[in-house]
Design a protein around this motif. Sequence first.
Motif, mmCIF file in Angstrom:
data_model
loop_
_atom_site.group_PDB
_atom_site.id
_atom_site.type_symbol
_atom_site.label_atom_id
_atom_site.label_comp_id
_atom_site.label_asym_id
_atom_site.label_seq_id
_atom_site.Cartn_x
_atom_site.Cartn_y
_atom_site.Cartn_z
ATOM 1 N N VAL A 68 8.035 11.991 -1.932
ATOM 2 C CA VAL A 68 8.365 11.075 -0.832
ATOM 3 C C VAL A 68 8.284 9.629 -1.312
ATOM 4 C CG1 VAL A 68 7.798 10.342 1.516
ATOM 5 C CG2 VAL A 68 7.386 12.711 0.819
ATOM 6 N N SER A 69 9.317 8.851 -1.010
ATOM 7 C CA SER A 69 9.320 7.414 -1.294
ATOM 8 C C SER A 69 9.885 6.669 -0.090
ATOM 9 C CB SER A 69 10.147 7.108 -2.552
ATOM 10 O OG SER A 69 11.498 7.507 -2.381
ATOM 11 N N PHE A 70 9.655 5.360 -0.051
ATOM 12 C CA PHE A 70 10.056 4.571 1.112
ATOM 13 C C PHE A 70 10.907 3.379 0.670
ATOM 14 C CE2 PHE A 70 5.684 6.202 1.696
ATOM 15 C CZ PHE A 70 5.968 7.178 2.641
ATOM 16 N N PHE A 71 11.804 2.953 1.542
ATOM 17 C CA PHE A 71 12.664 1.820 1.221
ATOM 18 C C PHE A 71 12.869 0.954 2.460
ATOM 19 C CE2 PHE A 71 15.514 5.117 2.734
ATOM 20 C CZ PHE A 71 16.421 4.439 3.540
ATOM 21 N N ALA A 82 11.662 2.253 6.018
ATOM 22 C CA ALA A 82 10.427 1.690 6.568
ATOM 23 C C ALA A 82 10.442 1.725 8.084
ATOM 24 C CB ALA A 82 10.256 0.251 6.072
ATOM 25 N N LEU A 83 11.621 1.577 8.669
ATOM 26 C CA LEU A 83 11.747 1.631 10.119
ATOM 27 C C LEU A 83 11.332 3.005 10.649
ATOM 28 C CD1 LEU A 83 12.732 0.410 12.809
ATOM 29 C CD2 LEU A 83 15.027 1.244 12.241
ATOM 30 N N ALA A 84 11.869 4.073 10.030
ATOM 31 C CA ALA A 84 11.508 5.430 10.458
ATOM 32 C C ALA A 84 10.028 5.697 10.213
ATOM 33 C CB ALA A 84 12.367 6.452 9.718
ATOM 34 N N LEU A 85 9.513 5.199 9.092
ATOM 35 C CA LEU A 85 8.110 5.434 8.748
ATOM 36 C C LEU A 85 7.175 4.837 9.781
ATOM 37 C CD1 LEU A 85 5.948 6.410 6.703
ATOM 38 C CD2 LEU A 85 6.144 4.168 5.595
ATOM 39 N N SER A 108 17.831 -5.159 4.022
ATOM 40 C CA SER A 108 18.029 -6.356 4.843
ATOM 41 C C SER A 108 18.511 -6.004 6.240
ATOM 42 C CB SER A 108 19.041 -7.284 4.166
ATOM 43 O OG SER A 108 20.272 -6.610 3.952
ATOM 44 N N LEU A 109 19.104 -4.809 6.403
ATOM 45 C CA LEU A 109 19.659 -4.423 7.692
ATOM 46 C C LEU A 109 18.595 -4.031 8.709
ATOM 47 C CD1 LEU A 109 22.750 -2.311 6.553
ATOM 48 C CD2 LEU A 109 22.707 -4.682 7.298
ATOM 49 N N ASP A 110 17.458 -3.514 8.254
ATOM 50 C CA ASP A 110 16.442 -3.089 9.229
ATOM 51 C C ASP A 110 15.201 -3.968 9.201
ATOM 52 O OD1 ASP A 110 14.979 -0.228 7.432
ATOM 53 O OD2 ASP A 110 15.383 -2.299 6.847
ATOM 54 N N SER A 111 15.226 -5.073 8.486
ATOM 55 C CA SER A 111 14.060 -5.948 8.404
ATOM 56 C C SER A 111 13.711 -6.563 9.755
ATOM 57 C CB SER A 111 14.305 -7.061 7.378
ATOM 58 O OG SER A 111 14.350 -6.536 6.073
ATOM 59 N N GLN A 112 14.732 -6.968 10.522
ATOM 60 C CA GLN A 112 14.459 -7.591 11.814
ATOM 61 C C GLN A 112 13.828 -6.602 12.787
ATOM 62 O OE1 GLN A 112 18.101 -9.349 13.189
ATOM 63 N NE2 GLN A 112 17.977 -11.091 11.783
ATOM 64 N N MET A 113 14.334 -5.387 12.818
ATOM 65 C CA MET A 113 13.752 -4.374 13.692
ATOM 66 C C MET A 113 12.322 -4.048 13.273
ATOM 67 S SD MET A 113 14.207 -2.465 16.325
ATOM 68 C CE MET A 113 15.993 -2.396 16.572
ATOM 69 N N LEU A 114 12.075 -4.020 11.971
ATOM 70 C CA LEU A 114 10.723 -3.767 11.473
ATOM 71 C C LEU A 114 9.781 -4.881 11.914
ATOM 72 C CD1 LEU A 114 8.905 -1.971 9.688
ATOM 73 C CD2 LEU A 114 9.558 -3.399 7.749
ATOM 74 N N GLU A 171 0.825 -1.212 0.000
ATOM 75 C CA GLU A 171 0.000 0.000 0.000
ATOM 76 C C GLU A 171 0.858 1.260 0.000
ATOM 77 O OE1 GLU A 171 -3.168 0.825 -0.069
ATOM 78 O OE2 GLU A 171 -4.195 -1.103 0.009
ATOM 79 N N ASN A 172 1.972 1.222 0.733
ATOM 80 C CA ASN A 172 2.845 2.387 0.850
ATOM 81 C C ASN A 172 4.015 2.356 -0.126
ATOM 82 O OD1 ASN A 172 1.815 3.987 3.338
ATOM 83 N ND2 ASN A 172 1.818 1.873 4.041
ATOM 84 N N ASN A 173 3.997 1.362 -1.020
ATOM 85 C CA ASN A 173 4.999 1.270 -2.088
ATOM 86 C C ASN A 173 6.427 1.302 -1.530
ATOM 87 O OD1 ASN A 173 5.795 1.011 -4.771
ATOM 88 N ND2 ASN A 173 5.916 3.214 -5.108
ATOM 89 N N ILE A 174 6.684 0.445 -0.536
ATOM 90 C CA ILE A 174 8.004 0.368 0.085
ATOM 91 C C ILE A 174 8.901 -0.534 -0.763
ATOM 92 C CG2 ILE A 174 9.292 -0.392 2.122
ATOM 93 C CD1 ILE A 174 6.877 0.384 3.801
ATOM 94 N N LYS A 175 10.004 0.022 -1.245
ATOM 95 C CA LYS A 175 10.912 -0.690 -2.130
ATOM 96 C C LYS A 175 11.951 -1.463 -1.319
ATOM 97 C CE LYS A 175 9.093 1.292 -5.812
ATOM 98 N NZ LYS A 175 8.287 0.553 -6.799
#
Length: 351
Positions: free
Chosen positions: A225-228, A58-61, A231-237, A14-18
């Motif tokens: 505005v775009s989102f990304f 995505a983490l900041a978002l 692999s480094l922040d996937s676990q925290m997300l 939905e938020n088009n996170i790349k």
Amino acid sequence: MSDAATAKATWQLENNIKDLSAADDALFSYDDMQQTAIQQQKPWTRNPHFFKHVRVSALALIKMTMHCRSGGNLEVMGMMQGKIIGDTFIVMDSFALPVEGTETRVNAGAEAYEYMVDYVQASKFVGRQEHIMGWYHSHPGYGCWMSGIDCSTQMLNQQYTEPFLAIVIDPVRTCAAGKVEIGAFRTYPQGYKPPDDSKSKYQTIPMNKIEDFGVHVNQYYPLDVSFFKSSLDSQMLDVLWNKYWVNTLSSSPLHTNRNFIAGQISDLADKMEQAETQVAHVGRIGGLAIGGGAAAKQSEESVLVRIACDSAKVTVEQTKGITSHVIKDAIFGVARRGGGQLAAGAPPATG
């Protein structure tokens, strides 16, 4: 795939996170010499439109969205950490500030500034070198734009702590629409007159905010505005998502936003009444001026088109809320009604 994993995948879609590749993880490295060189060159002083893009992790978002949602109908505020690459702000992380907020403004006191300094120092102690490069706050229920106070705050920040970015999130419309309602902005230098932008995106503004919106709309400009996600922040997300998912699952947009929805309908009625009054007034005097009829018709159509856009937005948000409610009832209502068993006479579920 579990329900939580499916919901997270839907949220990212939905938020088009790349997704970034492993090679792109270098985006997370901080080059102090490069950032110092940008500070010395100051390319934004030569071009008020120098910055054009914002890339948010995505983490900041999700941290900003959760913080804004926690404020309810009160405005909240926080800071963003990141860096500059070319004409783009890279927002790597964010943190909330202990501030006093109301339904129309948020004020950062001495405690907030002290907390901000301590947080940045603690971040550097654990190896996070990103500087503060912007602030965010919420506009609960009235869209993503800059008020007069917001413009003054951003102008002051751009004057003394460049480069600096402002982000606005509407948590109420985020819940209603199913995707994050977000806007990123920069103010113009004092005395600068921007070119006329007839193609600017229309947005729904409540009647009691239209005057403030219209007065200051030419003092700032929006950034793409775009989102990304890497692999480094996937676990925290994943850790944060569990809390976000439970809060989303346990709430109903129809219940949570009932006051917002009633306010929107009332606002539409006020706009229709105002448009009717204007049309009647123009109809009485339109014939007195040469060419007044065509201009009056165009003005009337413009007002009605904006009201139609607002009405369509309310309808879509309501439809999404009803759909969400029906789906949750279909999934979880059977167990509630049947005590964990299928209701009598109900057909078995099929794949």
